[in-house]
Motif scaffolding. Structure first.
Motif, mmCIF file in Angstrom:
data_model
loop_
_atom_site.group_PDB
_atom_site.id
_atom_site.type_symbol
_atom_site.label_atom_id
_atom_site.label_comp_id
_atom_site.label_asym_id
_atom_site.label_seq_id
_atom_site.Cartn_x
_atom_site.Cartn_y
_atom_site.Cartn_z
ATOM 1 N N ASN A 1 0.793 -1.230 0.000
ATOM 2 C CA ASN A 1 0.000 0.000 0.000
ATOM 3 C C ASN A 1 0.828 1.285 0.000
ATOM 4 N N VAL A 2 2.072 1.203 -0.454
ATOM 5 C CA VAL A 2 2.894 2.379 -0.753
ATOM 6 C C VAL A 2 3.201 2.258 -2.235
ATOM 7 N N VAL A 3 2.731 3.240 -3.026
ATOM 8 C CA VAL A 3 2.797 3.092 -4.478
ATOM 9 C C VAL A 3 4.034 3.700 -5.122
ATOM 10 N N SER A 4 4.681 4.650 -4.447
ATOM 11 C CA SER A 4 5.886 5.239 -5.036
ATOM 12 C C SER A 4 6.703 5.962 -3.965
ATOM 13 N N VAL A 5 7.969 6.184 -4.288
ATOM 14 C CA VAL A 5 8.847 6.982 -3.438
ATOM 15 C C VAL A 5 9.663 7.905 -4.339
ATOM 16 N N THR A 6 9.799 9.161 -3.922
ATOM 17 C CA THR A 6 10.645 10.120 -4.626
ATOM 18 C C THR A 6 11.487 10.861 -3.595
ATOM 19 N N ARG A 7 12.681 11.249 -4.008
ATOM 20 C CA ARG A 7 13.535 12.068 -3.145
ATOM 21 C C ARG A 7 13.285 13.506 -3.551
ATOM 22 N N VAL A 8 12.746 14.311 -2.629
ATOM 23 C CA VAL A 8 12.387 15.691 -2.968
ATOM 24 C C VAL A 8 13.519 16.671 -2.684
ATOM 25 N N SER A 9 14.433 16.294 -1.804
ATOM 26 C CA SER A 9 15.652 17.054 -1.547
ATOM 27 C C SER A 9 16.599 16.121 -0.798
ATOM 28 N N THR A 10 17.776 16.596 -0.457
ATOM 29 C CA THR A 10 18.749 15.746 0.220
ATOM 30 C C THR A 10 18.156 15.134 1.481
#
Length: 175
Positions: free
Chosen positions: A95-104
Motif C-alpha cells: 500500500n505504498v505506491v511510489s517513493v521520490t527524493r524531494v531534496s537531500t
C-alpha cells in the motif's frame, strides 16, 4: 520427625534421578532457533518489551509477517535509499505506491487510496541503528508522507551532530 526425614530423603532421591536421567538432562539444555518449528512462535508467546533491535536482523521481517487489514498496519515499506534513485523493496512493501527524493535526505512516499496518512507514522533507519535516523516529518503529494533521514555523529565537546543525507535506507509503518 522420622516422617519429615523420609520425605526429605525421598525428595533428594527423586531430584537425583531426574538430573541424571539423560532425557531430563537433554530437555534442560538451552533451546535454540533450530529447535523451534517455523511459524510456531506467536505474539502471545513473546512478552512485551522483550525483543530488541539486535534480535531482528535486516531482511528477517517479510511482508507476510505483517497482517494488513487486521487493525495493526495499513501500509508499510522498505525504502532503499543508497542508489541515485530511491526504490521500494517490492517484497516488503504494501500500500505504498511510489517513493521520490524531494531534496537531500527527504523522501515523499505516496500511499495507496484509502490509507489514512493522518495517523502517527513510524519510520526507522535500516542497519546502522546506532548512527542513523529516519523520522516522519510531514504530509506530501496527494496522499503521501514525508520522511527525513540523517546520519548522526558525535562532535567536539560530546555534542550530537546530525547531517541530512541520502545514504540511509529505512522502513515505514502506517497504522
Amino acid at each position: 520427625m522420622r516422617r519429615k526425614i523420609s520425605f526429605a530423603v525421598a525428595t533428594v532421591a527423586v531430584a537425583a534421578v531426574a538430573l541424571t536421567n539423560p532425557v531430563v538432562a537433554d530437555a534442560a539444555r538451552r533451546i535454540g532457533s533450530g529447535d523451534i518449528r517455523n511459524d510456531s512462535v506467536r505474539s502471545k508467546d513473546v512478552h512485551n518489551d522483550t525483543l530488541r533491535s539486535k534480535d531482528i536482523h535486516d531482511g528477517s521481517i517479510k511482508a507476510k509477517d505483517l497482517r494488513i487489514g487486521a487493525g495493526s498496519v495499513s501500509a508499510y515499506a522498505r525504502v532503499i535509499a543508497t542508489g541515485v534513485v530511491p526504490t521500494l523493496d517490492a517484497g516488503r512493501t504494501k500500500n505504498v505506491v511510489s517513493v521520490t527524493r524531494v531534496s537531500t535526505g527527504v523522501y515523499c512516499l505516496e500511499l495507496a487510496a484509502g490509507v489514512n496518512r493522518t495517523v502517527a507514522v513510524v519510520a526507522a533507519p535500516e542497519g546502522a541503528l546506532g548512527n542513523a535516523s529516519a523520522q516522519w516529518t510531514n504530509d506530501c503529494g496527494t496522499n503521501g508522507i514525508q520522511v527525513q533521514t540523517e546520519r548522526l555523529s558525535v562532535g567536539g565537546g560530546g555534542n550530537l551532530n546530525s547531517t541530512v543525507e541520502n545514504s540511509v535506507s529505512f522502513h515505514v509503518l502506517v497504522p
